[in-house]
Motif scaffolding. Structure first.
Motif, PDB file in Angstrom:
ATOM      1  N   SER A   1      -5.045   9.831  -0.645  1.00 57.32           N
ATOM      2  CA  SER A   1      -4.391   9.161  -1.204  1.00 57.32           C
ATOM      3  C   SER A   1      -4.478   7.643  -0.303  1.00 57.32           C
ATOM      4  CB  SER A   1      -2.889   9.396  -1.511  1.00 57.32           C
ATOM      5  OG  SER A   1      -2.131   8.449  -1.908  1.00 57.32           O
ATOM      6  N   THR A   2      -4.504   6.614  -1.363  1.00 56.66           N
ATOM      7  CA  THR A   2      -4.733   5.374  -0.717  1.00 56.66           C
ATOM      8  C   THR A   2      -3.491   4.306  -1.457  1.00 56.66           C
ATOM      9  OG1 THR A   2      -6.548   4.531  -1.826  1.00 56.66           O
ATOM     10  CG2 THR A   2      -6.918   5.600   0.294  1.00 56.66           C
ATOM     11  N   SER A   3      -2.746   4.667  -2.141  1.00 57.47           N
ATOM     12  CA  SER A   3      -1.895   3.981  -2.898  1.00 57.47           C
ATOM     13  C   SER A   3      -0.850   3.186  -2.306  1.00 57.47           C
ATOM     14  CB  SER A   3      -1.416   4.866  -4.044  1.00 57.47           C
ATOM     15  OG  SER A   3      -0.355   5.947  -3.524  1.00 57.47           O
ATOM     16  N   MET A   4      -0.584   3.374  -1.053  1.00 51.28           N
ATOM     17  CA  MET A   4       0.396   2.706  -0.356  1.00 51.28           C
ATOM     18  C   MET A   4      -0.162   1.629   0.570  1.00 51.28           C
ATOM     19  SD  MET A   4       2.843   5.869   0.968  1.00 51.28           S
ATOM     20  CE  MET A   4       1.277   7.036   0.988  1.00 51.28           C
ATOM     21  N   GLN A   5       0.764   0.553   0.843  1.00 51.43           N
ATOM     22  CA  GLN A   5       0.176  -0.336   1.673  1.00 51.43           C
ATOM     23  C   GLN A   5       0.122   0.025   3.141  1.00 51.43           C
ATOM     24  OE1 GLN A   5       2.708  -3.949   1.473  1.00 51.43           O
ATOM     25  NE2 GLN A   5       2.288  -4.421  -0.542  1.00 51.43           N
ATOM     26  N   ASN A   6      -1.129  -0.033   3.831  1.00 48.48           N
ATOM     27  CA  ASN A   6      -1.439   0.204   5.228  1.00 48.48           C
ATOM     28  C   ASN A   6      -0.953   1.729   5.768  1.00 48.48           C
ATOM     29  OD1 ASN A   6      -2.105  -2.568   5.754  1.00 48.48           O
ATOM     30  ND2 ASN A   6       0.068  -2.991   6.303  1.00 48.48           N
ATOM     31  N   THR A   7      -0.996   2.456   4.477  1.00 49.41           N
ATOM     32  CA  THR A   7      -0.736   3.971   4.900  1.00 49.41           C
ATOM     33  C   THR A   7      -1.702   4.625   3.918  1.00 49.41           C
ATOM     34  OG1 THR A   7       1.439   3.322   5.248  1.00 49.41           O
ATOM     35  CG2 THR A   7       1.001   5.738   4.680  1.00 49.41           C
ATOM     36  N   VAL A   8      -2.133   5.683   4.531  1.00 47.63           N
ATOM     37  CA  VAL A   8      -3.220   6.770   3.869  1.00 47.63           C
ATOM     38  C   VAL A   8      -2.545   8.181   4.052  1.00 47.63           C
ATOM     39  CG1 VAL A   8      -5.082   5.143   3.988  1.00 47.63           C
ATOM     40  CG2 VAL A   8      -4.950   6.862   5.596  1.00 47.63           C
ATOM     41  N   VAL A   9      -3.048   9.022   3.234  1.00 44.11           N
ATOM     42  CA  VAL A   9      -2.772  10.317   3.173  1.00 44.11           C
ATOM     43  C   VAL A   9      -3.827  11.137   3.475  1.00 44.11           C
ATOM     44  CG1 VAL A   9      -1.593  12.167   2.204  1.00 44.11           C
ATOM     45  CG2 VAL A   9      -0.746  10.267   1.478  1.00 44.11           C
ATOM     46  N   VAL A  10      -3.980  11.976   4.574  1.00 41.65           N
ATOM     47  CA  VAL A  10      -5.014  12.787   5.046  1.00 41.65           C
ATOM     48  C   VAL A  10      -4.864  14.162   4.891  1.00 41.65           C
ATOM     49  CG1 VAL A  10      -6.701  12.961   6.848  1.00 41.65           C
ATOM     50  CG2 VAL A  10      -5.662  10.786   6.472  1.00 41.65           C
ATOM     51  N   SER A  11      -5.447  14.849   4.323  1.00 39.21           N
ATOM     52  CA  SER A  11      -5.332  16.506   4.090  1.00 39.21           C
ATOM     53  C   SER A  11      -6.403  17.034   5.292  1.00 39.21           C
ATOM     54  CB  SER A  11      -6.076  16.686   2.892  1.00 39.21           C
ATOM     55  OG  SER A  11      -5.945  18.150   2.684  1.00 39.21           O
TER      56      SER A  11
ATOM     57  N   ARG B   1       3.234   9.372  12.006  1.00 37.92           N
ATOM     58  CA  ARG B   1       3.016   9.644  13.212  1.00 37.92           C
ATOM     59  C   ARG B   1       1.652   9.420  13.874  1.00 37.92           C
ATOM     60  NH1 ARG B   1       7.717   9.562  12.074  1.00 37.92           N
ATOM     61  NH2 ARG B   1       9.388  10.860  13.007  1.00 37.92           N
ATOM     62  N   PHE B   2       0.688   9.010  12.901  1.00 41.13           N
ATOM     63  CA  PHE B   2      -0.796   9.054  13.224  1.00 41.13           C
ATOM     64  C   PHE B   2      -1.332   7.719  12.848  1.00 41.13           C
ATOM     65  CE2 PHE B   2      -0.268  13.648  12.903  1.00 41.13           C
ATOM     66  CZ  PHE B   2      -0.873  13.921  13.886  1.00 41.13           C
ATOM     67  N   LYS B   3      -2.314   7.164  13.285  1.00 41.59           N
ATOM     68  CA  LYS B   3      -2.913   6.052  12.825  1.00 41.59           C
ATOM     69  C   LYS B   3      -4.729   6.480  12.701  1.00 41.59           C
ATOM     70  CE  LYS B   3      -3.503   4.050  17.536  1.00 41.59           C
ATOM     71  NZ  LYS B   3      -3.420   3.072  18.262  1.00 41.59           N
ATOM     72  N   VAL B   4      -5.483   5.870  11.850  1.00 49.86           N
ATOM     73  CA  VAL B   4      -6.554   6.068  11.590  1.00 49.86           C
ATOM     74  C   VAL B   4      -7.478   5.386  12.699  1.00 49.86           C
ATOM     75  CG1 VAL B   4      -8.662   5.886  10.026  1.00 49.86           C
ATOM     76  CG2 VAL B   4      -6.378   6.098   9.222  1.00 49.86           C
TER      77      VAL B   4
ATOM     78  N   HIS C   1      -1.323   5.360   9.674  1.00 58.72           N
ATOM     79  CA  HIS C   1      -1.444   3.959   9.400  1.00 58.72           C
ATOM     80  C   HIS C   1      -2.778   3.539   9.388  1.00 58.72           C
ATOM     81  CE1 HIS C   1      -0.003  -0.089   9.947  1.00 58.72           C
ATOM     82  NE2 HIS C   1      -0.936  -0.300  10.854  1.00 58.72           N
ATOM     83  N   ALA C   2      -3.256   2.693   8.674  1.00 58.85           N
ATOM     84  CA  ALA C   2      -4.420   2.026   8.394  1.00 58.85           C
ATOM     85  C   ALA C   2      -4.535   0.602   8.165  1.00 58.85           C
ATOM     86  CB  ALA C   2      -5.459   2.758   7.314  1.00 58.85           C
ATOM     87  N   ASP C   3      -5.134  -0.202   9.298  1.00 53.62           N
ATOM     88  CA  ASP C   3      -4.868  -1.603   9.281  1.00 53.62           C
ATOM     89  C   ASP C   3      -6.313  -1.865   8.366  1.00 53.62           C
ATOM     90  OD1 ASP C   3      -6.570  -0.513  11.199  1.00 53.62           O
ATOM     91  OD2 ASP C   3      -5.899  -2.209  12.740  1.00 53.62           O
ATOM     92  N   GLU C   4      -6.245  -3.450   8.388  1.00 56.41           N
ATOM     93  CA  GLU C   4      -7.536  -3.930   7.586  1.00 56.41           C
ATOM     94  C   GLU C   4      -8.947  -3.571   8.128  1.00 56.41           C
ATOM     95  OE1 GLU C   4      -4.558  -5.619   8.002  1.00 56.41           O
ATOM     96  OE2 GLU C   4      -3.997  -5.311   5.815  1.00 56.41           O
TER      97      GLU C   4
END
Length: 116
Positions: A46-56, A105-108, A79-82
């Motif tokens: 999922s990438t529907s949030m701002q600066n946030t992705v859901v990773v399975s 609790r994670f960042k890409v 958290h995923a920045d530009e």
């Protein structure tokens, strides 16, 4: 410094007692749990949030009774920045960081494989 002292005294509390110190001198402070920073790999779902992705993230664990390996799936918010904005279906590596929100609790760290 203080967290290292607490953790050290909690780990070696039995050796303090055996070295001749009485149990009343052993600190009763709560034990500070230090978790190792994790690196996990998974697929963006999922990438529907701002600066946030859901990773399975999928892992194999043995079944407690039958010992056959079964797959378990965890979903992590990251958290995923530009600079590292992954798309849906990308295979990414996450690295642990300080709490950014209630659930993040994670960042890409990097995009390993781009989705086709």
């Amino acid at each position: 410094m203080q967290s290292a002292m607490l953790r050290g005294s909690a780990v070696s509390g039995s050796s303090l007692r055996s070295s001749g110190l009485r149990s009343s001198t052993v600190s009763r402070a709560p034990v500070v749990v230090v978790k190792a920073v994790q690196d996990v790999k998974g697929i963006v779902v999922s990438t529907s949030m701002q600066n946030t992705v859901v990773v399975s993230v999928e892992r194999l664990t043995p079944h407690p009774k039958y010992i056959k390996r079964i797959s378990k799936t965890n979903r992590f918010y990251a958290h995923a920045d530009e600079a590292t904005k992954p798309k849906l279906g990308d295979y990414v590596r996450l690295e642990g960081c300080r709490p950014l929100s209630k659930t993040k609790r994670f960042k890409v760290a990097e995009v390993i494989r781009v989705a086709q």
